[in-house]
Design a protein around this motif. Structure first.
Motif, PDB file in Angstrom:
ATOM      1  N   ALA A  65     -17.189  -7.020 -14.903  1.00 26.59           N
ATOM      2  CA  ALA A  65     -18.083  -7.115 -13.750  1.00 26.59           C
ATOM      3  C   ALA A  65     -18.580  -8.543 -13.550  1.00 26.59           C
ATOM      4  N   VAL A  66     -18.933  -9.233 -14.633  1.00 29.69           N
ATOM      5  CA  VAL A  66     -19.375 -10.626 -14.511  1.00 29.69           C
ATOM      6  C   VAL A  66     -18.234 -11.487 -13.981  1.00 29.69           C
ATOM      7  N   HIS A  67     -17.033 -11.267 -14.495  1.00 24.87           N
ATOM      8  CA  HIS A  67     -15.861 -11.993 -14.009  1.00 24.87           C
ATOM      9  C   HIS A  67     -15.691 -11.804 -12.509  1.00 24.87           C
ATOM     10  N   ARG A  68     -15.757 -10.575 -12.046  1.00 27.61           N
ATOM     11  CA  ARG A  68     -15.587 -10.290 -10.622  1.00 27.61           C
ATOM     12  C   ARG A  68     -16.739 -10.859  -9.797  1.00 27.61           C
ATOM     13  N   ALA A  69     -17.964 -10.703 -10.287  1.00 26.79           N
ATOM     14  CA  ALA A  69     -19.136 -11.160  -9.538  1.00 26.79           C
ATOM     15  C   ALA A  69     -19.151 -12.676  -9.394  1.00 26.79           C
TER      16      ALA A  69
ATOM     17  N   ALA B 256     -34.944 -13.916  -6.658  1.00 25.73           N
ATOM     18  CA  ALA B 256     -34.497 -15.207  -7.194  1.00 25.73           C
ATOM     19  C   ALA B 256     -33.188 -15.607  -6.521  1.00 25.73           C
ATOM     20  N   ALA B 257     -33.141 -16.830  -6.005  1.00 23.08           N
ATOM     21  CA  ALA B 257     -31.951 -17.267  -5.274  1.00 23.08           C
ATOM     22  C   ALA B 257     -30.746 -17.465  -6.181  1.00 23.08           C
ATOM     23  N   ASP B 258     -31.000 -17.696  -7.474  1.00 21.43           N
ATOM     24  CA  ASP B 258     -29.904 -18.015  -8.394  1.00 21.43           C
ATOM     25  C   ASP B 258     -29.649 -16.903  -9.396  1.00 21.43           C
ATOM     26  N   ALA B 259     -29.868 -15.642  -8.996  1.00 24.33           N
ATOM     27  CA  ALA B 259     -29.725 -14.519  -9.929  1.00 24.33           C
ATOM     28  C   ALA B 259     -28.734 -13.501  -9.385  1.00 24.33           C
ATOM     29  N   VAL B 260     -28.012 -12.861 -10.308  1.00 23.01           N
ATOM     30  CA  VAL B 260     -27.113 -11.756  -9.963  1.00 23.01           C
ATOM     31  C   VAL B 260     -27.435 -10.594 -10.879  1.00 23.01           C
ATOM     32  N   LEU B 261     -27.681  -9.433 -10.300  1.00 25.80           N
ATOM     33  CA  LEU B 261     -27.965  -8.226 -11.078  1.00 25.80           C
ATOM     34  C   LEU B 261     -26.655  -7.625 -11.565  1.00 25.80           C
ATOM     35  N   ILE B 262     -26.533  -7.453 -12.878  1.00 30.08           N
ATOM     36  CA  ILE B 262     -25.353  -6.833 -13.489  1.00 30.08           C
ATOM     37  C   ILE B 262     -25.813  -5.532 -14.130  1.00 30.08           C
ATOM     38  N   GLN B 263     -25.921  -4.481 -13.324  1.00 26.24           N
ATOM     39  CA  GLN B 263     -26.505  -3.226 -13.781  1.00 26.24           C
ATOM     40  C   GLN B 263     -25.455  -2.129 -13.849  1.00 26.24           C
TER      41      GLN B 263
ATOM     42  N   ARG C 283     -18.815 -14.881  -5.947  1.00 26.94           N
ATOM     43  CA  ARG C 283     -19.846 -15.862  -5.593  1.00 26.94           C
ATOM     44  C   ARG C 283     -19.224 -17.238  -5.374  1.00 26.94           C
ATOM     45  N   ALA C 284     -18.294 -17.633  -6.230  1.00 24.83           N
ATOM     46  CA  ALA C 284     -17.648 -18.935  -6.084  1.00 24.83           C
ATOM     47  C   ALA C 284     -16.844 -19.014  -4.797  1.00 24.83           C
ATOM     48  N   ALA C 285     -16.242 -17.894  -4.396  1.00 24.73           N
ATOM     49  CA  ALA C 285     -15.443 -17.886  -3.177  1.00 24.73           C
ATOM     50  C   ALA C 285     -16.300 -18.064  -1.928  1.00 24.73           C
ATOM     51  N   HIS C 286     -17.517 -17.532  -1.974  1.00 20.71           N
ATOM     52  CA  HIS C 286     -18.384 -17.574  -0.797  1.00 20.71           C
ATOM     53  C   HIS C 286     -19.416 -18.699  -0.854  1.00 20.71           C
ATOM     54  N   ARG C 287     -19.733 -19.146  -2.071  1.00 24.92           N
ATOM     55  CA  ARG C 287     -20.738 -20.206  -2.226  1.00 24.92           C
ATOM     56  C   ARG C 287     -20.263 -21.196  -3.287  1.00 24.92           C
ATOM     57  N   PRO C 288     -19.222 -21.964  -2.983  1.00 23.32           N
ATOM     58  CA  PRO C 288     -18.604 -22.818  -4.013  1.00 23.32           C
ATOM     59  C   PRO C 288     -19.525 -23.884  -4.578  1.00 23.32           C
ATOM     60  N   SER C 289     -20.557 -24.289  -3.839  1.00 27.28           N
ATOM     61  CA  SER C 289     -21.459 -25.333  -4.330  1.00 27.28           C
ATOM     62  C   SER C 289     -22.782 -24.779  -4.829  1.00 27.28           C
ATOM     63  N   ALA C 290     -22.868 -23.464  -5.017  1.00 25.95           N
ATOM     64  CA  ALA C 290     -24.125 -22.840  -5.433  1.00 25.95           C
ATOM     65  C   ALA C 290     -24.481 -23.236  -6.862  1.00 25.95           C
ATOM     66  N   GLU C 291     -25.776 -23.166  -7.151  1.00 27.19           N
ATOM     67  CA  GLU C 291     -26.252 -23.452  -8.504  1.00 27.19           C
ATOM     68  C   GLU C 291     -25.769 -22.364  -9.473  1.00 27.19           C
ATOM     69  N   PRO C 292     -25.648 -22.693 -10.773  1.00 27.10           N
ATOM     70  CA  PRO C 292     -25.296 -21.667 -11.764  1.00 27.10           C
ATOM     71  C   PRO C 292     -26.289 -20.510 -11.723  1.00 27.10           C
ATOM     72  N   VAL C 293     -25.770 -19.299 -11.873  1.00 23.74           N
ATOM     73  CA  VAL C 293     -26.611 -18.123 -11.723  1.00 23.74           C
ATOM     74  C   VAL C 293     -27.164 -17.652 -13.068  1.00 23.74           C
ATOM     75  N   THR C 294     -28.251 -16.900 -12.980  1.00 23.52           N
ATOM     76  CA  THR C 294     -28.784 -16.155 -14.115  1.00 23.52           C
ATOM     77  C   THR C 294     -28.325 -14.709 -13.973  1.00 23.52           C
ATOM     78  N   LEU C 295     -27.793 -14.145 -15.043  1.00 24.09           N
ATOM     79  CA  LEU C 295     -27.369 -12.748 -15.040  1.00 24.09           C
ATOM     80  C   LEU C 295     -28.548 -11.887 -15.470  1.00 24.09           C
ATOM     81  N   VAL C 296     -28.910 -10.930 -14.631  1.00 19.33           N
ATOM     82  CA  VAL C 296     -30.091 -10.098 -14.847  1.00 19.33           C
ATOM     83  C   VAL C 296     -29.648  -8.668 -15.066  1.00 19.33           C
ATOM     84  N   SER C 297     -30.313  -7.982 -15.998  1.00 18.86           N
ATOM     85  CA  SER C 297     -29.975  -6.574 -16.244  1.00 18.86           C
ATOM     86  C   SER C 297     -31.127  -5.868 -16.948  1.00 18.86           C
TER      87      SER C 297
END
Length: 373
Positions: free
Chosen positions: A83-87, A170-177, A91-105
């Protein structure tokens, strides 16, 4: 049908034998190849235990031992890593210059540790929400993966709610639930896809052991994500014949069996159980259709039954915590005792049947091999 759970001797049990005729689409190709490319990957053991086959009056019993999966003591890293690999790829495909994300769960233990481990190996931050009742050693193991920990005084469902809120604000977070609800279903579906590797390994290992296709597969259930993966695997294949699929959960948190009985998903207030990783009060929204149509049966067990099963598995050389041992405890409850013959008939089991038990986690004290990077 559900036995009268108000009786101290009745077994909380639900059966729908027509599930073996239900079909669904298979898991996507490529998941096993992804896992096989990870450092330290190996198929976890599928161990035959003849003494259990004798006890349960079936042909052969195999235990899928997930006590050391990619250096962690449970199967959860299969779903988290995929899931992290896919997420991150999305994200890289749609926001290639985005800041590194925090994984939240949010977690009862093993899922959060798997997310935290994946984050650490990728050089990402992790923020894990932990509900009450999680063993301090499990919390310490998550912290050792360099994750930020937030303790939640409420239930698992409350921890999920808080984790979702934190990720959303949080702008730099992805929920991995590893549970889904309306509006949050893509990442939980990827987690379920990740678990398909476990089922593919079982197919290969049974064939290598000269075993027939399983007549029964028993899976411990919390929100139902692993059970969804198991249903997907066995209900998307040509009948050989199709095995019976049994879910097992704690009596103190039997949301799946209650939902099956009512015919719709319900949320329950859970009690205390030593099976902390199964202490969930609401089925995953994406798992529910698969559980409703694809499970042959469901049973709820006591902590005492899980503890006995864990001790017996340890004596037989399988590192099993209470959650991992739930499958054995559930099969024992179903195949022995009062009305056992009726339940065997409902599951289509005979004296030559092959039974597969998913032992989803090891004991906390079991030393694990670390992955070196």
């Amino acid at each position: 049908m559900l036995d009268d759970a108000s009786s101290t001797t009745a077994l909380p049990w639900f059966a729908q034998p027509a599930a073996r005729s239900w079909t669904c689409a298979p898991a996507p190709a490529g998941v096993r190849d992804f896992h096989a490319a990870l450092p330290g990957y190996a198929s976890t053991p599928l161990t035959e235990l003849p003494s259990l086959a004798t006890e349960l009056a079936v042909g052969r019993v195999f235990v899928k031992d997930e006590s050391s999966r990619l250096g962690l003591p449970a199967f959860k890293v299969l779903g988290a890593s995929w899931a992290v690999h896919r997420a991150l790829a999305e994200r890289a495909a749609h926001r290639p210059s985005a800041e590194p994300v925090t994984l939240v769960s949010a977690t009862d233990g093993n899922h959060g540790r798997a997310v935290a481990r994946t984050a650490r190996l990728l050089g990402r931050r992790a923020h894990i929400f932990v509900p009450r009742g999680v063993h301090p050693d499990a919390v310490a193991a998550i912290a050792a993966e360099e994750a930020e920990i937030t303790r939640v005084p409420g239930s698992y469902d409350e921890a999920v709610h808080q984790a979702a809120e934190a990720a959303a604000t949080a702008a730099d977070a992805v929920l991995i639930q590893d549970t889904a609800w309306p509006g949050y279903e893509t990442i939980p579906a990827w987690i379920v896809e990740g678990y398909s590797t476990l089922c593919v390994e079982i197919d290969e290992q049974l064939a290598a052991a000269g075993a027939t296709a399983p007549g029964l597969v028993a899976v411990p259930v919390g929100v139902g994500s692993l059970a969804q993966a198991v249903v997907t695997h066995y209900r998307s294949r040509p009948p050989v014949p199709a095995p019976a699929l049994l879910s097992v959960e704690p009596e103190a948190a039997a949301c799946v069996i209650e939902s099956l009985t009512r015919g719709e998903p319900v949320s329950l207030t859970t009690g205390h159980t030593a099976m902390a990783g199964l202490n969930c009060g609401t089925p995953s929204s994406i798992a529910w259709p698969y559980l409703r149509r694809g499970l042959d049966a469901a049973v709820a067990i006591t902590d005492a039954a899980a503890a006995r099963a864990a001790g017996d598995l340890v004596e037989l050389g399988i590192s099993a915590g209470p959650c991992g041992a739930a499958a054995l405890a559930g099969v024992r409850a179903v195949l022995t005792g009062e009305s056992a013959e009726e339940r065997r008939t409902a599951l289509g089991l005979g004296p030559a049947s092959v039974v597969v038990l998913l032992c989803t986690e090891g004991t906390a004290a079991n030393p694990k091999r670390a992955i070196e990077h």
